[in-house]
Write a protein that holds these residues in place. Structure first.
Motif, mmCIF file in Angstrom:
data_model
loop_
_atom_site.group_PDB
_atom_site.id
_atom_site.type_symbol
_atom_site.label_atom_id
_atom_site.label_comp_id
_atom_site.label_asym_id
_atom_site.label_seq_id
_atom_site.Cartn_x
_atom_site.Cartn_y
_atom_site.Cartn_z
ATOM 1 N N TYR A 107 -23.105 95.347 53.815
ATOM 2 C CA TYR A 107 -24.235 94.870 53.015
ATOM 3 C C TYR A 107 -25.547 95.518 53.449
ATOM 4 O O TYR A 107 -25.756 95.775 54.637
ATOM 5 N N GLY A 108 -26.427 95.751 52.465
ATOM 6 C CA GLY A 108 -27.642 96.494 52.774
ATOM 7 C C GLY A 108 -28.935 95.898 52.268
ATOM 8 O O GLY A 108 -29.983 96.537 52.420
ATOM 9 N N PHE A 109 -28.920 94.706 51.681
ATOM 10 C CA PHE A 109 -30.158 94.117 51.169
ATOM 11 C C PHE A 109 -30.631 93.016 52.098
ATOM 12 O O PHE A 109 -29.933 92.025 52.310
ATOM 13 N N PHE A 110 -31.841 93.250 52.665
ATOM 14 C CA PHE A 110 -32.722 94.409 52.493
ATOM 15 C C PHE A 110 -32.649 95.256 53.745
ATOM 16 O O PHE A 110 -31.883 94.946 54.656
ATOM 17 N N SER A 111 -33.471 96.295 53.833
ATOM 18 C CA SER A 111 -33.411 97.226 54.956
ATOM 19 C C SER A 111 -34.124 96.673 56.182
ATOM 20 O O SER A 111 -35.331 96.449 56.166
ATOM 21 N N ALA A 112 -33.370 96.476 57.264
ATOM 22 C CA ALA A 112 -33.978 96.025 58.518
ATOM 23 C C ALA A 112 -34.836 97.119 59.132
ATOM 24 O O ALA A 112 -35.850 96.835 59.779
ATOM 25 N N HIS A 113 -34.441 98.383 58.952
ATOM 26 C CA HIS A 113 -35.278 99.494 59.436
ATOM 27 C C HIS A 113 -36.662 99.412 58.803
ATOM 28 O O HIS A 113 -37.676 99.574 59.484
ATOM 29 N N ALA A 114 -36.701 99.174 57.498
ATOM 30 C CA ALA A 114 -37.981 99.104 56.796
ATOM 31 C C ALA A 114 -38.792 97.896 57.249
ATOM 32 O O ALA A 114 -39.988 98.019 57.558
ATOM 33 N N SER A 115 -38.173 96.736 57.303
ATOM 34 C CA SER A 115 -38.916 95.522 57.647
ATOM 35 C C SER A 115 -39.371 95.522 59.102
ATOM 36 O O SER A 115 -40.510 95.145 59.404
ATOM 37 N N ASN A 116 -38.508 95.951 60.015
ATOM 38 C CA ASN A 116 -38.878 95.981 61.431
ATOM 39 C C ASN A 116 -40.046 96.915 61.697
ATOM 40 O O ASN A 116 -41.050 96.534 62.309
ATOM 41 N N THR A 117 -39.906 98.155 61.258
ATOM 42 C CA THR A 117 -40.936 99.147 61.570
ATOM 43 C C THR A 117 -42.246 98.834 60.860
ATOM 44 O O THR A 117 -43.325 99.000 61.433
ATOM 45 N N PHE A 118 -42.170 98.333 59.627
ATOM 46 C CA PHE A 118 -43.416 98.070 58.897
ATOM 47 C C PHE A 118 -44.124 96.840 59.449
ATOM 48 O O PHE A 118 -45.364 96.788 59.461
ATOM 49 N N ASN A 144 -38.811 106.373 58.728
ATOM 50 C CA ASN A 144 -37.576 105.616 58.956
ATOM 51 C C ASN A 144 -36.938 105.184 57.645
ATOM 52 O O ASN A 144 -35.709 105.208 57.502
ATOM 53 N N CYS A 145 -37.783 104.800 56.684
ATOM 54 C CA CYS A 145 -37.260 104.410 55.367
ATOM 55 C C CYS A 145 -36.577 105.588 54.678
ATOM 56 O O CYS A 145 -35.498 105.441 54.079
ATOM 57 N N TRP A 146 -37.208 106.746 54.747
ATOM 58 C CA TRP A 146 -36.650 107.935 54.113
ATOM 59 C C TRP A 146 -35.286 108.293 54.707
ATOM 60 O O TRP A 146 -34.357 108.661 53.968
ATOM 61 N N GLY A 152 -27.941 107.471 52.663
ATOM 62 C CA GLY A 152 -27.236 106.730 51.625
ATOM 63 C C GLY A 152 -26.821 105.336 52.021
ATOM 64 O O GLY A 152 -25.910 104.763 51.412
ATOM 65 N N VAL A 153 -27.486 104.752 53.029
ATOM 66 C CA VAL A 153 -27.088 103.423 53.487
ATOM 67 C C VAL A 153 -27.996 102.317 52.940
ATOM 68 O O VAL A 153 -27.791 101.137 53.250
ATOM 69 N N HIS A 154 -29.001 102.697 52.150
ATOM 70 C CA HIS A 154 -29.842 101.708 51.487
ATOM 71 C C HIS A 154 -30.274 102.220 50.120
ATOM 72 O O HIS A 154 -30.537 103.418 49.952
ATOM 73 N N PHE A 155 -30.360 101.316 49.171
ATOM 74 C CA PHE A 155 -30.958 101.631 47.881
ATOM 75 C C PHE A 155 -32.481 101.599 48.020
ATOM 76 O O PHE A 155 -33.015 100.929 48.914
ATOM 77 N N PRO A 156 -33.205 102.291 47.135
ATOM 78 C CA PRO A 156 -34.673 102.194 47.148
ATOM 79 C C PRO A 156 -35.171 100.757 47.061
ATOM 80 O O PRO A 156 -36.171 100.398 47.684
ATOM 81 N N GLY A 157 -34.475 99.916 46.288
ATOM 82 C CA GLY A 157 -34.863 98.512 46.198
ATOM 83 C C GLY A 157 -34.742 97.792 47.533
ATOM 84 O O GLY A 157 -35.561 96.922 47.858
ATOM 85 N N LEU A 160 -37.841 98.896 49.464
ATOM 86 C CA LEU A 160 -39.067 98.276 48.960
ATOM 87 C C LEU A 160 -39.168 96.817 49.405
ATOM 88 O O LEU A 160 -40.221 96.371 49.887
ATOM 89 N N CYS A 161 -38.087 96.071 49.270
ATOM 90 C CA CYS A 161 -38.104 94.667 49.689
ATOM 91 C C CYS A 161 -38.269 94.543 51.201
ATOM 92 O O CYS A 161 -38.943 93.631 51.685
ATOM 93 N N GLY A 162 -37.670 95.468 51.940
ATOM 94 C CA GLY A 162 -37.845 95.469 53.394
ATOM 95 C C GLY A 162 -39.287 95.713 53.787
ATOM 96 O O GLY A 162 -39.822 95.058 54.688
ATOM 97 N N LEU A 163 -39.950 96.643 53.098
ATOM 98 C CA LEU A 163 -41.362 96.911 53.375
ATOM 99 C C LEU A 163 -42.223 95.692 53.039
ATOM 100 O O LEU A 163 -43.142 95.339 53.799
ATOM 101 N N LEU A 164 -41.939 95.052 51.918
ATOM 102 C CA LEU A 164 -42.715 93.870 51.523
ATOM 103 C C LEU A 164 -42.553 92.751 52.550
ATOM 104 O O LEU A 164 -43.539 92.135 52.968
#
Length: 229
Positions: A107-118, A144-146, A152-157, A160-164
């Protein structure tokens, strides 16, 4: 549908034909790579705060960012939402370009990489009040998001939700810090070319930014050796 657009966008930005770029991304997405950056941020806090209690409080707030940004995601949201990672998606899973067989968890929703770093980027941006540091840390988070899209382990959505969520967590933790700060030391405004408004020396901020740049260069050079091995 948004889900179909998410899949299309992921396939548009995922992967490449470059083994060199594969190596760069593998290095950048590895949490171990960024340990020197965390040490540099710790150095910044220690150097610019007079009491051990305040230093520990700031470190604790940074830990709260990781706890609420990442633990809520991995422990609650991912199991509940149960959205497949692109690499496991029954529709596009086998069209995703993977690197060295890495497909991540189910499962990949949402991205922990995005939420942690942001969350860390936002918290330290508010804390230090340096435009240079804020830009550097936000760019670090976006890099990190890129890498997660590239692999290919996360969708753009997911990103985005991880950043929010990371932005919300970083902001709330900072305001918690502000409410409690007076218990550790009196707050004061600094007016100097050598300090930020919250009292952080600009030369120490340069150290953090330099470490970040050096880590990016390390990733570029390490990818060369990964190709040759």
């Amino acid at each position: 549908m948004l889900i179909d657009f998410d899949r299309w966008l992921l396939l548009a930005v995922n992967g490449s034909e470059s083994l060199y770029l594969d190596g760069v991304v593998q290095t950048l997405t590895n949490a171990v790579t960024w340990i020197p950056l965390y040490i540099a941020l710790f150095y910044l806090v220690v150097k610019n705060n007079a009491t051990m209690s305040k230093i520990l409080f700031i470190v604790g707030c940074a830990a709260l960012c990781y706890l609420f940004a990442g633990a809520v995601d991995d422990g609650i949201v991912k199991p509940l939402v149960a959205r497949w990672r692109p690499t496991h998606d029954p529709v596009i899973g086998w069209h995703v370009d993977v690197v060295n067989g890495y497909r991540g968890g189910r499962y990949g929703f949402f991205s922990a990489h995005a939420s942690n770093t942001f969350s860390i980027a936002i918290f330290f941006s508010f804390l230090v009040r340096s435009r240079l540091l804020a830009v550097a840390l936000v760019m670090w988070s976006l890099i990190n998001c890129w890498t997660r899209l590239y692999l290919g382990v996360h969708f753009p959505g997911d990103i985005l939700c991880g950043l929010l969520w990371g932005g919300v967590v970083g902001t709330l933790v900072y305001y918690f810090y502000r409410r409690m700060e007076h218990r550790f030391s009196g707050s004061s405004k600094f007016v100097s070319m050598h300090y930020t408004a919250t009292g952080y020396q600009k030369s120490d901020i340069d150290v953090v930014v330099t470490v970040l740049v050096m880590l990016l260069l390390y990733a570029l050079f390490r990818a060369c050796f990964m190709i040759m091995v």
